[in-house]
Design an enzyme around this catalytic site. Structure first.
Site, short mmCIF file in Angstrom:
data_model
loop_
_atom_site.label_atom_id
_atom_site.label_comp_id
_atom_site.label_asym_id
_atom_site.label_seq_id
_atom_site.Cartn_x
_atom_site.Cartn_y
_atom_site.Cartn_z
CG ASN A 15 -1.66 1.23 1.49
OD1 ASN A 15 -1.75 2.09 0.61
ND2 ASN A 15 -2.20 1.38 2.70
CE LYS A 17 0.06 3.28 4.80
NZ LYS A 17 0.07 3.36 6.24
CG HIS A 101 -5.68 1.61 5.42
ND1 HIS A 101 -5.27 2.60 6.28
CD2 HIS A 101 -4.62 0.79 5.24
CE1 HIS A 101 -3.99 2.38 6.61
NE2 HIS A 101 -3.58 1.29 5.99
CD GLU A 103 -2.81 5.35 6.94
OE1 GLU A 103 -2.81 5.44 5.71
OE2 GLU A 103 -1.86 4.86 7.59
CD GLU A 173 -3.20 -2.72 7.66
OE1 GLU A 173 -2.10 -2.96 7.16
OE2 GLU A 173 -3.81 -1.65 7.48
N GLY A 179 2.34 2.12 10.76
CA GLY A 179 3.20 3.30 10.59
C GLY A 179 3.92 3.74 11.86
CB SER A 214 5.41 -1.76 12.09
OG SER A 214 4.91 -0.44 12.27
#
Ligand code: PGA
Length: 252
Positions: A15, A17, A101, A103, A173, A179, A214
Site C-alpha cells: 500500500n 499510500k 483501511h 486511515e 491491522e 506506521g 510495521s
C-alpha cells in the site's frame, strides 16, 4: 488443516499510500520486477495512488505482479466529485482493492456501514476486497480488541453475506502498529487471525487473512510462521524495493 492442504495462496500487498511520482514509481517497479521473475508460490500486489494506476498497469503489464487500489467509492457512478468507482478500477486492470483501511476510517470518517457498502461495490465489480479490521491502542489496553474487530467484521458479513468472503481477503491491522514501528507479536497476531477465521464460519479455513502494521524484513518470517497468517499488507516497506522483495521472499 496444514498449509499444504488449504487453498490459501500467500499474498503480499504493498500500500503506497500518498507517496510516489512518475519517476519514483518507474524506478521502484523496475527494481521489484527485476527481482520477482518467474513462477512463485506467493502472489504479490501493489496499490499505488489512483493517479498512477495507469502508469503502474503499463509498467506491470508483462510481470507477475498484480495491481490493486487503495480505496473506492461505494457508488456505481454519479455526481461524486473526486471519487473513483469499482468499475473504473476494474477497467484499470486492478485485481484487488483495499477497503476500510484505518486511515480512511479515522481520517475520512468511513463508518463500518460505509465500509460494508464499499466491500459490496468491490465484490460486484469482480474486484477482490482486502477488508482491513483492527483495534485502537485504547481498545487493546482495555481488553476490547476482539469486540472491535468482531463488530467491524460482522457489519460486513451481515451486509454482504458470508458467501462474499469466498473471494475476499481480510487484513488484520492493529491501528497502534500501522506506521508506528510497533508490530504486534506473532502470538498477538495469531490470536486475532484465529478469531477472524472463527467469525467466518465455514469459510474461515479458505479465506486469506493478512497481517499489517510495521511489517519489516526482520519480523516477517516469524509472523508468516504462524498457522493463520497468510501474508502481509505493507505500508512503509512497500516503498523500498529491497525490503519489499525480502518480505515477498519470506512469504514465498
Ligand atoms: P505500515 O503500514 O507497514 O507502514 O505500518 C501498513 C498499512 O498501512 O497497511
Amino acid at each position: 488443516m496444514s498449509r499444504a492442504e488449504n487453498t490459501r495462496r500467500r499474498l503480499v500487498v504493498g500500500n503506497w499510500k500518498m507517496y510516489g511520482s512518475r519517476a519514483f514509481n518507474a524506478e521502484l517497479l523496475s527494481a521489484i520486477q527485476a527481482r520477482w521473475q518467474g513462477v512463485h508460490q506467493a502472489e504479490v500486489a501493489v496499490c499505488p495512488p489512483f493517479a498512477y494506476l495507469q502508469q503502474a498497469a503499463e509498467l506491470l503489464a508483462k510481470s507477475n505482479i498484480v495491481l490493486g487500489a487503495q480505496s473506492l467509492s461505494e457508488y456505481e457512478e454519479g455526481a461524486f466529485t473526486g471519487e473513483v468507482s469499482a468499475r473504473m478500477l476494474a477497467d484499470w486492470q486492478c485485481r484487488y482493492v483495499i477497503v476500510g483501511h484505518n486511515e480512511r476510517r479515522r481520517l475520512q470518517g468511513e463508518t463500518d456501514q460505509r465500509v460494508a457498502k464499499k466491500f459490496i461495490a468491490a465484490r460486484d465489480a469482480d474486484l477482490i476486497p482486502v477488508l482491513c479490521v483492527g483495534e485502537s491502542e485504547q481498545d487493546r489496553d482495555s481488553g476490547k480488541a476482539l469486540d472491535t474487530i468482531g463488530r467491524q467484521l460482522s457489519t460486513v458479513i451481515d451486509a454482504a453475506g458470508l458467501e462474499s468472503f469466498r473471494r475476499a481477503v481480510v487484513a488484520y491491522e492493529p491501528v497502534w502498529a500501522v506506521g508506528t514501528g510497533k508490530t504486534a507479536t506473532p502470538e498477538q497476531a495469531q490470536e486475532v487471525h484465529s478469531f477472524i477465521r472463527a467469525q467466518l464460519g465455514a469459510l474461515g479455513q479458505s479465506t486469506r487473512v493478512l497481517y499489517g502494521g510495521s511489517v519489516k524484513p526482520d519480523n516477517a518470517e516469524q509472523l508468516f510462521a504462524k498457522a493463520d497468517i497468510d501474508g502481509a499488507l505493507l505500508g512503509g516497506a512497500s516503498l523500498k524495493a529491497e525490503d519489499f522483495i525480502a518480505i515477498c521472499q519470506a512469504a514465498d
